[in-house]
Every structure is written in structure tokens, then in C-alpha cells.
Design an enzyme around this catalytic site. Structure first.
Site, PDB file in Angstrom:
ATOM      1  N   TYR A   1       0.816  -1.237   0.000  1.00  0.00           N
ATOM      2  CA  TYR A   1       0.000   0.000   0.000  1.00  0.00           C
ATOM      3  C   TYR A   1       0.840   1.273   0.000  1.00  0.00           C
ATOM      4  O   TYR A   1       2.047   1.217   0.126  1.00  0.00           O
ATOM      5  CB  TYR A   1      -1.087  -0.036   1.057  1.00  0.00           C
ATOM      6  CG  TYR A   1      -0.781  -0.122   2.530  1.00  0.00           C
ATOM      7  CD1 TYR A   1       0.451   0.193   3.083  1.00  0.00           C
ATOM      8  CD2 TYR A   1      -1.802  -0.521   3.399  1.00  0.00           C
ATOM      9  CE1 TYR A   1       0.653   0.127   4.444  1.00  0.00           C
ATOM     10  CE2 TYR A   1      -1.596  -0.594   4.773  1.00  0.00           C
ATOM     11  CZ  TYR A   1      -0.361  -0.262   5.290  1.00  0.00           C
ATOM     12  OH  TYR A   1      -0.166  -0.320   6.624  1.00  0.00           O
ATOM     13  N   GLU A   2       0.170   2.367  -0.206  1.00  0.00           N
ATOM     14  CA  GLU A   2       0.833   3.678  -0.354  1.00  0.00           C
ATOM     15  C   GLU A   2       1.847   3.667  -1.505  1.00  0.00           C
ATOM     16  O   GLU A   2       2.918   4.259  -1.421  1.00  0.00           O
ATOM     17  CB  GLU A   2       1.495   4.071   0.978  1.00  0.00           C
ATOM     18  CG  GLU A   2       1.834   5.546   1.138  1.00  0.00           C
ATOM     19  CD  GLU A   2       0.641   6.466   0.994  1.00  0.00           C
ATOM     20  OE1 GLU A   2      -0.452   6.117   1.480  1.00  0.00           O
ATOM     21  OE2 GLU A   2       0.778   7.521   0.352  1.00  0.00           O
ATOM     22  N   GLY A   3       1.442   3.008  -2.599  1.00  0.00           N
ATOM     23  CA  GLY A   3       2.327   2.863  -3.754  1.00  0.00           C
ATOM     24  C   GLY A   3       3.136   1.592  -3.634  1.00  0.00           C
ATOM     25  O   GLY A   3       4.086   1.529  -2.854  1.00  0.00           O
TER      26      GLY A   3
END
Lengths: 592, 592
Positions: free
Chosen positions: A434-436
Site C-alpha cells: 500500500y501507499e504505492g
């Protein structure tokens, strides 16, 4: 139950001996001395170890439940959340104008490590709120700030980030959620969002969703995206809660880990929302907080592995199995403890040499963010922007690997849930995604950050390493063991950057095929730099006769381990990078 | 639901183009031609893909239940087990004298890959039985063989291996389970065993436990251990089932993965058992089958990752996200498929170049075991004994890594259970632990196998690589791309072995501190050798115009990828090894 001991001394060492906190130019924070941060960290550590850590397995085994549209959190979460709020921990590095305590971000990160290590899934309810707080703080109107921020600082209301949709995550240009403008200036938001962490729960009065959606007239792709504030309950003029908004939880996701956090499918059915920031500039508004958010996930990556390491080390000291080849070490026992065996040491040293380096990097990154905000330090901002994908990608990859190493020390006991090691692995796994996702971090690093501002920041990074090495080369106590290996690793990194520059313009795939290796190569050099700085600090304290001698000796030995056994990895990354795109792209897509 | 396509063509390529099956001296099996193995593999693949694979997620989500002392397997397992039995698959490589089909082990391994890939937890019920069958076949009296083997070959009765106790796993010398001799020649077995895979279930009439226990007079440590046959139901003279024996399931373990397999705590309360093999020689009896058992786990390690890769590749071809930097590849779509991105290719190529190399290694290992059994080939036996820890340790470590890479391709969808990627990761994780944790494999390799028979086998291994390289150096079509990298990697391995020889005698910790790196270095060289052999075979077929041109081209490109992007890892392993024990052992045990 797994143990957890807050590593206060290690945090203090980085904050003071390495970053030299009160003296390093954070205007308004010259009073952050050793005693002050010790008191803060001790209090946070006590809460983490005594209240949050015991709920970690509870959260994992119970998970969250969706009952008649309401998400129920695991037993004990609500009471613990109240304690976190009462202690003022949610307000630590928030703006005093809205009830915050105004501490720098680096203190938030230092205490954050303790909370994440104790209970990552639990800490996310606050973490997501902090992200949403920052977005409203940066882009909200005065009225929006007054309405939402005080309640979010106290976590009476929590926040979320709504980006992903079923058919798109990384490529947000494809998103379909619509925002229809209303006459009163609000919008009606319609669409479905998935993977929404802390999307709903029973620990706060309201949930403030930040939602990316397309309003008319914005054009194709990411250009047409705007950011909206969509509260679960509408807020009346006087700040009291009004009607339920048209947003609901469609389902809870069944995940590999972080079961204690409610990951929701959120359905927006004409929910009332208000524009946050400029129309059609939602991506920019969302990504203002990106360095901070990604650093926060990098922090999770290693923090999750800290208790994993601690439990592996405790097991290795305790469990009797086999005899040392160099002579019995526990003659009164039926066998020697695991820790006598060199391969167990290899594993524990791999773990701790990564974790302590990662801690220094995360705190340094946070300190750079503070420098950029509090002292308008453009160089610090450029540097942390360059380092952000490395912090996120490298620390989460290696953090996950560390949990796997720690789990392995326990053998079969690591595989059964009872000992808690499996949970560390399963929880850590999300941080790489997550978060890229980490491949996107590598792309960001090579495709954007390297060339940013004409390559100024990466040149400054190399220059910083170079002058540090030059400065320390005369320091005989550290030169051979710590500075020379860093120099060699840095040379590999520069050679890789050079390869990209020479080849990347003509053939961008040559750079992109090596992007993941480059991110790891960069990570090793950065951790090597952190370890060299820690070694210099430890050696100076040792020479001055200050500090705990055993602690300093351990620090120096761990630094030497990183230099000797981890840094050689740069050569392999460079060799992979130099092979270019041909071997990577040789097959037709159909051949897979 | 995850897809699974049996890789018949790849298996056939290794069996025939590389191992040249019918011509390579397995007495009595000269008829194993391409058509014959194709028919066997097609039938096994059909059962695996159509019956077992659809039950994989069912097994994971339901797990096993302990109800009134009886273990219930997940829905559908019983019917599928009946199909496996009816098809004769449990009898494939068993002795015809007891109802087996008498095929060589390599065919059992080839079909085994398909069954494990489809449903690892399910396949373990049969796998454990096969292990117990082999032990009784090798060490049982004629009466024992007649009593147990026919029923175990058909899997009407299944088998287990009982080694681990709560306080000891690796160090079996510490075990406490007791065997008291009775006047009728039997023993009464008392003690507790944990982590017993397939310990009990509802798919067979009887479960035959092989139990390590201490009988009086055997002395301390592993010397005093004997192996016993302890059936769940006693067997009457006429072969019918008699009374329930004093063995029961204490609990089911809650595990990270392989939920479909019942991992039991087994309580022996004066259970009736019969000695298998010689008194006090239980360790020897148990470990006769070690090469086979460990190869079986190495097989699991990579086989588990095969469907993970297939699903990642399918997702990458299908999912639209972003645009290729070298020009739009899907102009009619909103975005290009993931597979255009070099970093996705890097991941997929890492996965497939490992998996195809691993398959070749596992089949070669099985073929060597066949050679040693069927042709009394002592060199083959020595070689496979050397390779066994590498096959177990390297293939399971890298197999697990491969599932993690595959999971990452799916981003958030990889983390939710729905897509099945999490299960592949969680299932694969156990293979690094059981049947000797991988650190123990590294110790076996460096501490035992290297020096075995005066170092004869490792010298033979180096000689084999050397003469292969010499032979192929003249072959211009392969020399530069495949042979030179193998030579370089092999040189690193020899340098590491030399380092151990020079330093290990004086300071055994210098060798042991590098043992894990050595196992991986050895693994890379071995997979490099497999890829070189596959490249030679593919190039020969290409030159001759036989075989599928696209398949051969893909094989050569994948071989090149392994040589270019994986083999450089040997340099890092060598550098780590050469740093010796000092950095590894520098800290006091208390410092951890």
C-alpha cells in the site's frame, strides 16, 4: 504471548548522538533535549508495551466484524483507543491552533515506531487520521479547518484516504467515482472505493473520508480528479453531528494480515462532499502529504519487524538445541541454547543490523521533513523527496524479510499462530503494497526523482556522502572498518546512476528494468551511510568515555556487520542493472 | 478462483530433452518414452487441475476441525482422495509386490509437482503415507510389510512421521517419549508428539504412525532412539481392524498455512507399538529415506510457487494500468496491460527463471536417486546426498520468495484472500521449516556433506561442471551466453569451498558462519548448471528443427535471464562467506 520491549535507548542514540536533535536547527524546538525526549519516549513505550501490545494477537485472531452496517473492532480496542486519546498521543505533532501539541514530526515518528511495533493494525486508525488531518491542514479553507481539525487532532473523529477502485489502484487516471456539483457549492459523490483502511469502526463519533473523484470539466486521466471531504455524519453549523451521509460499508476485506484494522469496501451513493483544495487538482492535494505518508509506511515496514526480532532473540537465548562446535557452553543443560550456533547469529545479526539502520534512516528522513517545514530548507526537502521511495520501498521489503528471518528462528513454533511470529510476517507484508506498491516506488525513484531539478538532489546526496567520507578518512578509529566499505558501495551506486544517464535517454527501458535493483542499491548505500554515522557517533562517545560502554561496543560491532555482510550486495545489484533491458524484455507477452 | 495449468510441456522437456529418460540407464524402465510419460502427466494434470486445485481455497478457508476426538477434513477432500486412490496415483512408484505400479521415483516426482501445485495441503496426506511406506519397505520384517504395505500403497491406510516433541525438534537426542518392552515382543509407547502432519483425519480406515521413542538400555542422546510402528487401530491376524490403540489427537495446531492438512498434537498413552528396524537404531532407520523426503519438500517449495507465478502472469497480461514508456501498446484500451512495464517483467522473469530451473533440479535429483536404487550407482548416490540439502534449502527459500514476488504483482488484490495469492505465500512458508529447517540443511551441507567420503562427492560435482563446460565451450551457439557465466559462478563456489577447507579445520565457526550463504551459492551454481543443460538441449533442438520453435526460443531467453540476472548473486555470497565468523560472532549472547 510475544514480548515487546520499547527500544528507547536506540531511539535516543539516533535522536541525540546521531541527529543531535536540539542543536540541528528546528526553529522553536531548541528545547528537545535528552531528558525531554526520554520522558516522552518512556511514556509512549509504557502505553505501547502495556496496553497496545497485549491487544495485537487479539486483533489478529478476532478481526473486525460488520454487523448491520456497523464495523465492530476487536475486544479491548475501544478502551485502548480512549487511552491513546487521553494521553494526547494523537495530537503530538499537530498544530496547536487546533489542539495539537506542536512537536516536530521526528518526535511523532519516534513514538510512532513504538506504537506500530506494539500493534500495527490498531495504530492505523490514528495513522490514517493523521494523514487526513495533514491534507485538510494543508489545503482546507479556514472554515473546513475549524470544522474538522480539532476533532481529528483528538481522534474523536477519525479520517480515511479513498483512492483505489476495483479496476484501478496505481493508475488513478482510470477512476470512475463521480462528483456532481450542487447549487449550494457541495458535490454529490457516487462510486465504489476498495481497500479503505479504517474505513469504518466503532471507536469514533464520526469518520471523515477524503475521496478522489471526477467532477465535470476536468478532462481525461489524472487531470480531471478532485479531492473531496465526505463525512460519515454531516456536521451542523454548530459543530454537532447531523444526518447520516450517503456513504456505507459494502463489505470488509478478508486479508492476509492487519486483521485488527477494518479494510472496507466503501459505497458512495450520492454522498454529500465538499471540495478540498482546488478543483481538478485533487492529485496534487493528495500527494502533498506523500513524503510523510510514505515515510510512515517505511516506518511500519521496519517497526513491525522490531518485536519479531526481539522474540527471535529471546527464543534463541532460551531454547536448548544442539551443542556449540567450539565447546559446550551450557554444561549443566541437556543442550546449548540456539544462540551459540553461528547460523542463528547470522540470522539475528542480519535482522538487527537492518533494524537499527532503518530506524536511523526513518528518523533522519523525518528530521529532513521537519527541516523543510520549520526552517524552509529547500535542500532538505529535495533530499527527502529523493529518499522517500527508498525509505518506503527498501525499508518495507527488508522489514518483511526480517520478519521472515525472525520467524525461521522459532522453527515450527514460528509457523503456528500461538507464538505470534506468523502475525508479524502477515502484517508486515502489506507495507510492501500500500501507499504505492514497491515497484512504483522504484519507478518514482528512477523515472522521476533522479532527474528532478536537473539531477540536483542526487548529486547533492553523492556530494554529502563524499564529503562525509573525506572528513572521516582521517579518523583512524573508523576509516577502515566503516568508511572504506561505504565509499565502495557509493561508487557502485554512482556507477548505476551513470549507466541510467547514459542509456536511459535513448532507451528508457534500460533504466526501468534496473529500477528495483537501483532502489535496493540506494537503500544499502543509505543504510551504510546511517551505520557509518552511527559508528562515528559511537566511537566518539567511546573515546570520550560517555554513554554505556557495552551499548556502544554493540553498536560498533553491529555497524561492522552491516558493512561486511550486507553492503557487498551492492555489487550484485549493479551487475543486474548493467545487464539492461534486453534479458528482462526478451519474451513476447504471450510467452508468459 | 486462482487458475492452474499443468506445465506438461516443461516437465516433458526436462524428462526427455535434458535427462533423456529412456536411455539413461534405469534398468527395467527403458520403455519410458515421450508418449508414455505424456499420457501419465496428462492424466495426473487433469486430476490436479480439475479436482484438486478447486479444493485448494476450500481447504484454506475451512481448515480441519477436531470433533469429539475425530479430525474432519474440509468439504470435498474425502471424495477427491477417493479419486486419487481409484486412479492408482498413490501406488505410482511403489513396489508391485505390494500393489504398486513400480514406476521410477522420477515419475512420482513429476506427477507430484502437479498434485502439490494444485493443492499442497491435500497432497500431504498421501505424501506422508509414501514416506512411512518407504520406511517400512526398507526396514520392516516380512510380516510387517505384508500387514501394512498393501493398505498404505492404496492409501486405505495413511501414514505419519512422529519426531518432534514440545521441547525438541532439530535435536532429537533430547526426546522423552518412552517405549516399554512387553512380553509379547511389542512395546508400550508413552509421550507427546507435536506438529504431526496428517496426524489424523476422516479419509482413511486406519493411520499408521511411525514414532521415535526411547527404549531402555540405549544410552543417552540420539543413540538411544528406536522407531516404532503404532497403528491407530490395531490390526488383527487376518488383516481386519481391531481395537482402538492408545493414541489420540490432543489438539489441532493453528497455523499460518496448509490449513487443509491436519497438523496434530498426538498423545501416546501406553499405545501398543512394534519395533521397526533395529533396536536403538531408530535415527538411522528414519533417515534412510531422508534424501527422498527432503527432495519431496524441495519439490513442494517450488511447486507451490508454480500456480502463484501463473496467476501473476495472467493478472499482468490482463490488468490495465499505466502506459508503456516506449509507446502505447494497447491503443484501444484505457491503459496498457501491466506486462508492458519492465519492472513487472523483471518480477515475472525472476519467478519463471527460478521455477523452471528448480523443476530441472528436482527431476535430476529424483533421477539420481533412481540411478542409485535401480542401477546401484554409488556416484549418483554420493552426488544426490551432496545435493539434497541444496535442493531442500535453496528451492524452498527461493520458492517462498517467488510466491511473494507473484503476490506483489497483484498489488492489494494479492493481499486479500479472495485471489488466493496469500495462500500460496502462507503455504510455501512451511517448506523452509519442516523436514529440517533450512539452517540445518546449510549445516548438513557444510558440516557433513562437503567432507563426506574425503570430499569425493563435491570434487566430483566440480569435475562434472568443469567437463560439461569444457565440452560445450566449443559450441559457439551457447558458449558465451550460458557456459561462461556458469564457469564464473562455479569458480566462486570453489573459492568458497577452498575458504572453508583452509579455515574450517582451525576455526569451524568460520565455515558455519558462511553455511547459509554457501547453500545459496551452491544453489545458484546448480541452477546455473541446470539452465546451461537446458540451453544446450534447446539450442540442439532448435538447430535440428525439432520441437516447438516458440517454446525453445522462450527457454533460451529464460536461460539467458538466469545467467545474467541471477548468477551474479554468487559474488555477494562469496564476499559474505569470506568475511568469516568474526562479524557474525562479535556480540555477547546477552547483547541480543
Amino acid at each position: 504471548m510475544p514480548i515487546y520491549e520499547p527500544p528507547i535507548r536506540d531511539l535516543q542514540f539516533v535522536l541525540h548522538d546521531v541527529l543531535n536533535l536540539p542543536a540541528t536547527g528546528l526553529p522553536g524546538h531548541e528545547d528537545l533535549d535528552r531528558d525531554f525526549t526520554e520522558a516522552v519516549l518512556e511514556a509512549a513505550g509504557k502505553l505501547a508495551a502495556e496496553v497496545l501490545a497485549p491487544l495485537n494477537r487479539v486483533g489478529d485472531s478476532q478481526g473486525c466484524r460488520l454487523e448491520n452496517g456497523v464495523v465492530r473492532t476487536p475486544d479491548g480496542f475501544g478502551a485502548a483507543f480512549a487511552q491513546v486519546k487521553e494521553g494526547g498521543w494523537t495530537a503530538l505533532d499537530c498544530d496547536p491552533e487546533y489542539g495539537g501539541q506542536g512537536m516536530p514530526y521526528v518526535i511523532g515518528v519516534a513514538t510512532g515506531e513504538l506504537f506500530v511495533s506494539a500493534n500495527m493494525a490498531f495504530n492505523m486508525y490514528q495513522g490514517l487520521t493523521h494523514g487526513a488531518y495533514s491534507a485538510i491542514h494543508a489545503h482546507g479553507t479556514d472554515a473546513q479547518k475549524r470544522t474538522y481539525l480539532p476533532k481529528m487532532v483528538s481522534c474523536d473523529w477519525t479520517g480515511t484516504m479513498n483512492l483505489t477502485e476495483p479496476h484501478c489502484g496505481t493508475d488513478l487516471g482510470l477512476l470512475r467515482t463521480k462528483a456532481e456539483p450542487q447549487e449550494d457549492g457541495s458535490y454529490l459523490i457516487t462510486g465504489q472505493k476498495i481497500f479503505i483502511s479504517a474505513g469504518d469502526h466503532d471507536m469514533a463519533e464520526n469518520v471523515i473520508h477524503l475521496v478522489l473523484a471526477k467532477a465535470p470539466g476536468g478532462g481525461e486521466g489524472t487531470k480531471g480528479i478532485s479531492l473531496f471531504i465526505v463525512p460519515k455524519f454531516l456536521v451542523n453549523e454548530d459543530g454537532s453531528l447531523g444526518a447520516r451521509n450517503g456513504v456505507s460499508v459494502g463489505a470488509l476485506e478478508h486479508k492476509m494480515g492487519i486483521h485488527g484494522n477494518a479494510t472496507c469496501v466503501m459505497n458512495y451513493d450520492g454522498a454529500k462532499g465538499w471540495l478540498l483544495g482546488d478543483l481538478h487538482k485533487g492529485m496534487r492535494a493528495m500527494f502533498t502529504m506523500m513524503n510523510e505518508a510514505r515515510l510512515g509506511v517505511g516506518l511500519q515496514g521496519y517497526a513491525c519487524a522490531v518485536p519479531a526480532y526481539q522474540n527471535a532473540a529471546a527464543y534463541a537465548r532460551d531454547r536448548l538445541q544442539g551443542r556449540s562446535v567450539t565447546g559446550v557452553s551450557n554444561p549443566n543443560g541437556a543442550a546449548d541454547p540456539l544462540i551459540v550456533h553461528p547460523d542463528i547469529r547470522r540470522s539475528l545479526m542480519d535482522q538487527r543490523s537492518f533494524l537499527e539502520g532503518a530506524r536511523a534512516l526513518a528518523l533522519w528522513g523525518a528530521h529532513l521533513i521537519d527541516r523543510s517545514h520549520l526552517a524552509d530548507d529547500a535542500d532538505a526537502e529535495g533530499l527527502v523527496s529523493l529518499l522517500t521511495p527508498v525509505i518506503k520501498g527498501f525499508l518495507t521489503d527488508k522489514g518483511f524479510d526480517t520478519t521472515v528471518l525472525a520467524q525461521q528462528v522459532l522453527g515450527g513454533h514460528g509457523y503456528v499462530e500461538e507464538w505470534g511470529m506468523s502475525q508479524f510476517v502477515r502484517d508486515a507484508r502489506i507495507t510492501m503494497i500500500y501507499e504505492g506498491a514497491n515497484g512504483v516506488q522504484a519507478l518514482d525513484l528512477v523515472g522521476r526523482k533522479l532527474a528532478q531539478d536537473g539531477g540536483k538532489h542526487v548529486m547533492a546526496f553523492f556530494e554529502m556522502i563524499k564529503s562525509f567520507c573525506k572528513e572521516q578518512s582521517a579518523n583512524e578509529a573508523v576509516a577502515a572498518d566503516y568508511i572504506e566499505p561505504l565509499k565502495a558501495a557509493s561508487k557502485d551506486l554512482q556507477a548505476a546512476a551513470m549507466f541510467f544517464m547514459e542509456r536511459g535517454m535513448k532507451s528508457p527501458n534500460d533504466a526501468l528494468a534496473g529500477s528495483y535493483d537501483f532502489m535496493h542499491l540506494f537503500g544499502h548505500v543509505t543504510l551504510g551511510y546511517m551505520w557509518a554515522r552511527m559508528a562515528v557517533a559511537a566511537q566518539a562517545a567511546q573515546a570520550a568515555g560517555t554513554g554505556d560502554a557495552a551499548f556502544l561496543k554493540t553498536k560498533l560491532a553491529t555497524a561492522r556487520y552491516y558493512m561486511t555482510r550486507q553492503l557487498p550486495m551492492t555489487a550484485t545489484h549493479l551487475a543486474r542493472i548493467r545487464s539492461g533491458a534486453e534479458p528482462v524484455m526478451a519474451l513476447e507477452a504471450e510467452a508468459f
